[in-house]
Enzyme design. Structure first.
Site, PDB file in Angstrom:
ATOM      1  N   LYS A  34     -48.465  31.223  -0.406  1.00 50.26           N
ATOM      2  CA  LYS A  34     -47.868  29.909  -0.627  1.00 50.26           C
ATOM      3  C   LYS A  34     -46.489  30.038  -1.259  1.00 50.26           C
ATOM      4  O   LYS A  34     -46.345  30.725  -2.284  1.00 50.26           O
ATOM      5  CB  LYS A  34     -48.758  29.077  -1.555  1.00 50.26           C
ATOM      6  CG  LYS A  34     -50.133  28.770  -0.986  1.00 50.26           C
ATOM      7  CD  LYS A  34     -50.048  27.717   0.087  1.00 50.26           C
ATOM      8  CE  LYS A  34     -51.430  27.303   0.562  1.00 50.26           C
ATOM      9  NZ  LYS A  34     -51.345  26.393   1.714  1.00 50.26           N
ATOM     10  N   ASP A  50     -46.337  29.987   3.621  1.00 51.99           N
ATOM     11  CA  ASP A  50     -46.643  28.569   3.783  1.00 51.99           C
ATOM     12  C   ASP A  50     -45.956  27.735   2.712  1.00 51.99           C
ATOM     13  O   ASP A  50     -46.328  27.783   1.546  1.00 51.99           O
ATOM     14  CB  ASP A  50     -48.163  28.356   3.730  1.00 51.99           C
ATOM     15  CG  ASP A  50     -48.543  26.928   4.101  1.00 51.99           C
ATOM     16  OD1 ASP A  50     -47.637  26.117   4.387  1.00 51.99           O
ATOM     17  OD2 ASP A  50     -49.761  26.632   4.104  1.00 51.99           O
ATOM     18  N   GLU A  76     -44.670  28.624   7.653  1.00 54.27           N
ATOM     19  CA  GLU A  76     -45.461  27.424   7.966  1.00 54.27           C
ATOM     20  C   GLU A  76     -44.874  26.211   7.257  1.00 54.27           C
ATOM     21  O   GLU A  76     -44.624  26.260   6.054  1.00 54.27           O
ATOM     22  CB  GLU A  76     -46.896  27.706   7.488  1.00 54.27           C
ATOM     23  CG  GLU A  76     -47.939  26.725   7.938  1.00 54.27           C
ATOM     24  CD  GLU A  76     -49.347  27.273   7.622  1.00 54.27           C
ATOM     25  OE1 GLU A  76     -49.624  28.458   7.924  1.00 54.27           O
ATOM     26  OE2 GLU A  76     -50.157  26.520   7.060  1.00 54.27           O
ATOM     27  N   ASP A 107     -47.705  22.477  10.362  1.00 55.19           N
ATOM     28  CA  ASP A 107     -49.050  22.283   9.810  1.00 55.19           C
ATOM     29  C   ASP A 107     -49.240  20.813   9.416  1.00 55.19           C
ATOM     30  O   ASP A 107     -49.831  20.033  10.164  1.00 55.19           O
ATOM     31  CB  ASP A 107     -49.263  23.235   8.627  1.00 55.19           C
ATOM     32  CG  ASP A 107     -50.701  23.256   8.143  1.00 55.19           C
ATOM     33  OD1 ASP A 107     -51.573  22.705   8.844  1.00 55.19           O
ATOM     34  OD2 ASP A 107     -50.981  23.805   7.061  1.00 55.19           O
ATOM     35  N   LYS A 159     -56.037  22.229  11.771  1.00 51.50           N
ATOM     36  CA  LYS A 159     -57.109  22.127  10.790  1.00 51.50           C
ATOM     37  C   LYS A 159     -58.183  21.240  11.424  1.00 51.50           C
ATOM     38  O   LYS A 159     -58.171  20.023  11.284  1.00 51.50           O
ATOM     39  CB  LYS A 159     -56.576  21.551   9.489  1.00 51.50           C
ATOM     40  CG  LYS A 159     -55.652  22.542   8.784  1.00 51.50           C
ATOM     41  CD  LYS A 159     -55.280  22.077   7.409  1.00 51.50           C
ATOM     42  CE  LYS A 159     -54.837  23.219   6.522  1.00 51.50           C
ATOM     43  NZ  LYS A 159     -53.786  24.064   7.050  1.00 51.50           N
TER      44      LYS A 159
HETATM   45  O1  OSB Z   1     -54.552  28.396   6.768  1.00 54.10           O
HETATM   46  C1  OSB Z   1     -55.001  29.245   5.983  1.00 54.10           C
HETATM   47  O2  OSB Z   1     -54.783  30.429   6.134  1.00 54.10           O
HETATM   48  C2  OSB Z   1     -55.812  28.840   4.797  1.00 54.10           C
HETATM   49  C3  OSB Z   1     -55.972  27.368   4.572  1.00 54.10           C
HETATM   50  C4  OSB Z   1     -54.800  26.692   3.933  1.00 54.10           C
HETATM   51  O3  OSB Z   1     -53.822  27.314   3.658  1.00 54.10           O
HETATM   52  C5  OSB Z   1     -54.920  25.279   3.580  1.00 54.10           C
HETATM   53  C6  OSB Z   1     -56.173  24.801   3.189  1.00 54.10           C
HETATM   54  C7  OSB Z   1     -56.356  23.486   2.803  1.00 54.10           C
HETATM   55  C8  OSB Z   1     -55.282  22.628   2.796  1.00 54.10           C
HETATM   56  C9  OSB Z   1     -54.024  23.073   3.181  1.00 54.10           C
HETATM   57  C10 OSB Z   1     -53.833  24.384   3.603  1.00 54.10           C
HETATM   58  C11 OSB Z   1     -52.489  24.760   4.127  1.00 54.10           C
HETATM   59  O4  OSB Z   1     -52.371  25.476   5.126  1.00 54.10           O
HETATM   60  O5  OSB Z   1     -51.512  24.240   3.636  1.00 54.10           O
HETATM   61 MG    MG Z   2     -50.236  25.048   5.621  1.00 48.97          MG
END
Ligand code: OSB
Ligand code: MG
EC number: 4.2.1.113
Length: 317
Positions: free
Chosen positions: A138, A167, A195, A220, A244
């Site tokens: 992140k 991300d 991301e 995303d 997702k």
């Molecule tokens: O995508 C992944 O590798 C893990 C999951 C993840 O990052 C995530 C999980 C819950 C809410 C938001 C996110 C995200 O991608 O931002």
């Molecule tokens: Mg994400």
């Protein structure tokens, strides 16, 4: 077809809490549901909304469940409105499973989620030992200069064969995104993609960035639901789409859309329990082009669930 319908709230604690650009996440709340047909056959489902990500709130999902008074038809399930995407997923996937045995999880490659900040440098190794070769970190949590410093340590400590995803959760300015993409271009061999660098609404900005840099960009938050996915595709996005599944909406309509178009997809968890996870991974195995790891390497953020957690939740012994 009419089904008896029961539901329970379920909560798990993140240990340690999860930090993203949206803030600190302490507990994962969801709804576990069970459909029973006239012959007593059951199907389980999970509604796991993330309202800050673009789905309904937990309260809206609970209100929907409560007004059903313990019964629902398959027609009503397929007619759940688009502003309740996590409910669409939970009910439809339960319906698909009525009378089906729990099958083995499909074999897929997983991406392991690293904690934000410097903690990532200490965590990747144990995930590597568990077999992970793709990691996600992140960014957009601390100041850019600080994060770039940690990034340099992290990328140098990772084996050359590891792949890293960054991300930003929509938390970068255009200039910050440029800085990150320049950096990614320098480590091309190891960076898989960045991301959601910019906020949800700024598709134009992300289209522009994707033309200016070699590193790939994945949407995303911008494609949280099937509606948004269709809209970004129509507006010309041909980069990576993160799906997702558990909040995207109707799995049958998602399946249809993904089979109609050749999309570069990455399937991703929303921290569902084993119930939502099973349904989401099955769809991922069906639709995933197999070249990208699925973002379901997330279980290490929770203490392991007791094997009888579902029975305890239902008070059935
Ligand atoms: O995508 C992944 O590798 C893990 C999951 C993840 O990052 C995530 C999980 C819950 C809410 C938001 C996110 C995200 O991608 O931002
Ligand atoms: Mg994400």
């Amino acid at each position: 077809m009419l089904y008896q319908f029961e539901f329970r709230r379920y909560q798990r604690k993140f240990a340690p809490p999860l930090t993203t650009n949206h803030g600190i996440w302490e507990h994962r709340n969801s709804i576990i549901l069970r459909l029973t047909d006239a012959r007593g056959r059951v199907g389980w489902g999970e509604i796991a909304p993330i309202s800050w990500f673009g789905s309904e709130t937990l309260k809206q999902a609970l209100d929907f469940c409560r007004q059903l008074s313990g019964k629902i038809t398959s027609e009503a399930i397929f007619a759940i409105p688009d502003d309740l995407p996590a409910c669409q997923f939970g009910f439809e996937s339960a319906l698909e499973r009525v009378g089906e045995k729990m099958t083995n999880l499909p074999t897929l490659t997983y991406s392991g989620l690293l904690p934000a900040g410097e903690a990532a440098i200490h965590v990747w190794q144990s995930l590597w030992e568990q077999g992970y070769r793709t990691f996600k970190w992140k960014i957009g949590v601390e100041a850019v200069a600080k994060e770039l410093e940690v990034f340099n340590l992290l990328i140098r400590s990772l084996p050359n064969s590891a792949k890293l995803r960054l991300d930003a959760n929509g938390g970068l300015s255009y200039e910050e995104a440029e800085l990150w993409l320049e950096t990614c271009d320098k480590f091309k061999a190891q960076i898989e993609f960045i991301e959601q660098p910019l906020p949800v609404g700024d598709l134009a900005g992300m289209l522009r960035l994707s033309e200016c840099y070699q590193s790939a960009i994945a949407l995303d938050e911008s494609v949280a639901t099937l509606k948004q996915l269709e809209s970004c595709f129509q507006q010309g996005w041909r980069g990576i789409f993160v799906i997702k599944v558990a909040i995207a909406g109707s799995p049958s309509r998602l399946r249809q859309f993904c089979q109609q178009h050749q999309l570069d997809l990455v399937f991703s968890s929303v921290f569902e329990t084993a119930i939502g996870r099973q349904a989401a991974l099955q769809l991922a195995a069906e639709l995933s082009p197999q070249n990208r790891a699925v973002g379901f390497g997330t279980n290490h953020f929770f203490a392991p669930e007791k094997s009888n957690w579902l029975q305890s939740l239902w008070n059935e012994f």
